[in-house]
Motif scaffolding. Structure first.
Motif, PDB file in Angstrom:
ATOM      1  N   GLN A   1      -3.686  -8.819  15.512  1.00  0.00           N
ATOM      2  CA  GLN A   1      -2.992  -7.812  14.744  1.00  0.00           C
ATOM      3  C   GLN A   1      -4.017  -6.867  14.116  1.00  0.00           C
ATOM      4  N   VAL A   2      -3.786  -5.579  14.261  1.00  0.00           N
ATOM      5  CA  VAL A   2      -4.656  -4.566  13.702  1.00  0.00           C
ATOM      6  C   VAL A   2      -4.058  -4.053  12.403  1.00  0.00           C
ATOM      7  N   GLN A   3      -4.894  -3.971  11.386  1.00  0.00           N
ATOM      8  CA  GLN A   3      -4.481  -3.430  10.110  1.00  0.00           C
ATOM      9  C   GLN A   3      -5.431  -2.322   9.682  1.00  0.00           C
ATOM     10  N   LEU A   4      -4.870  -1.267   9.119  1.00  0.00           N
ATOM     11  CA  LEU A   4      -5.640  -0.169   8.568  1.00  0.00           C
ATOM     12  C   LEU A   4      -5.292  -0.069   7.088  1.00  0.00           C
ATOM     13  N   VAL A   5      -6.294  -0.229   6.243  1.00  0.00           N
ATOM     14  CA  VAL A   5      -6.092  -0.216   4.806  1.00  0.00           C
ATOM     15  C   VAL A   5      -6.758   1.012   4.222  1.00  0.00           C
ATOM     16  N   GLU A   6      -5.959   1.849   3.579  1.00  0.00           N
ATOM     17  CA  GLU A   6      -6.438   3.093   3.008  1.00  0.00           C
ATOM     18  C   GLU A   6      -6.692   2.950   1.514  1.00  0.00           C
ATOM     19  N   SER A   7      -7.617   3.756   1.026  1.00  0.00           N
ATOM     20  CA  SER A   7      -7.884   3.811  -0.398  1.00  0.00           C
ATOM     21  C   SER A   7      -8.504   5.165  -0.737  1.00  0.00           C
ATOM     22  N   GLY A   8      -8.553   5.481  -2.021  1.00  0.00           N
ATOM     23  CA  GLY A   8      -9.240   6.671  -2.483  1.00  0.00           C
ATOM     24  C   GLY A   8      -8.363   7.806  -2.949  1.00  0.00           C
ATOM     25  N   GLY A   9      -7.070   7.689  -2.772  1.00  0.00           N
ATOM     26  CA  GLY A   9      -6.181   8.737  -3.228  1.00  0.00           C
ATOM     27  C   GLY A   9      -6.052   8.747  -4.739  1.00  0.00           C
ATOM     28  N   GLY A  10      -5.411   9.781  -5.245  1.00  0.00           N
ATOM     29  CA  GLY A  10      -5.217   9.892  -6.675  1.00  0.00           C
ATOM     30  C   GLY A  10      -4.869  11.293  -7.094  1.00  0.00           C
ATOM     31  N   LEU A  11      -4.964  11.522  -8.389  1.00  0.00           N
ATOM     32  CA  LEU A  11      -4.673  12.818  -8.995  1.00  0.00           C
ATOM     33  C   LEU A  11      -5.975  13.532  -9.304  1.00  0.00           C
ATOM     34  N   VAL A  12      -6.065  14.780  -8.883  1.00  0.00           N
ATOM     35  CA  VAL A  12      -7.271  15.562  -9.112  1.00  0.00           C
ATOM     36  C   VAL A  12      -6.886  17.002  -9.416  1.00  0.00           C
ATOM     37  N   GLN A  13      -7.709  17.680 -10.194  1.00  0.00           N
ATOM     38  CA  GLN A  13      -7.472  19.081 -10.515  1.00  0.00           C
ATOM     39  C   GLN A  13      -7.854  19.983  -9.353  1.00  0.00           C
ATOM     40  N   PRO A  14      -7.241  21.158  -9.260  1.00  0.00           N
ATOM     41  CA  PRO A  14      -7.677  22.119  -8.252  1.00  0.00           C
ATOM     42  C   PRO A  14      -9.177  22.367  -8.338  1.00  0.00           C
TER      43      PRO A  14
END
Length: 118
Positions: A1-14
């Motif tokens: 089984q292949v899994q892709l785990v994402e991270s690093g998103g969030g709220l940021v100012q322009p």
């Protein structure tokens, strides 16, 4: 089984920056390309960037000059460095693996929210 785990998103100012990562694990026998799609509310999923097994990269016109895709082959990890972020970059970002040329399906990450707002 292949899994892709994402991270690093969030709220940021322009004008700010974020770095997304996507780590793949499992029985990955080949990777033709890895990359990122995004989907904003009410819009279709859009290809943002990809990097091929040979290291060639492609970007959506809307992110050229601001985003950089890279990968660590030893870790089966793909990154998206996002600089000079704009409100229109707000979306859920999904990483993917295209396993071989001509493949009709991808492996997908779970998605990570990026919100660019004052």
């Amino acid at each position: 089984q292949v899994q892709l785990v994402e991270s690093g998103g969030g709220l940021v100012q322009p004008g700010g920056s974020l770095r997304l990562s996507c780590a793949a694990s499992g029985s990955i026998f080949s990777i033709n390309a890895m990359g990122w799609y995004r989907q904003a509310p009410g819009k279709e999923r859009e290809l943002v960037a990809l990097i091929t097994s040979g290291g060639s990269t492609n970007y959506a016109d809307s992110v050229k000059g601001r985003f950089t895709i890279s990968r660590d082959n030893a870790k089966n990890t793909v990154y998206l460095q996002m600089n000079s972020l704009k409100p229109e970059d707000t979306a859920v970002y999904y990483c993917y693996i295209d396993p071989f040329p001509g493949s009709s399906w991808y492996y997908w990450g779970q998605g990570t929210q990026v919100t660019v707002s004052s």
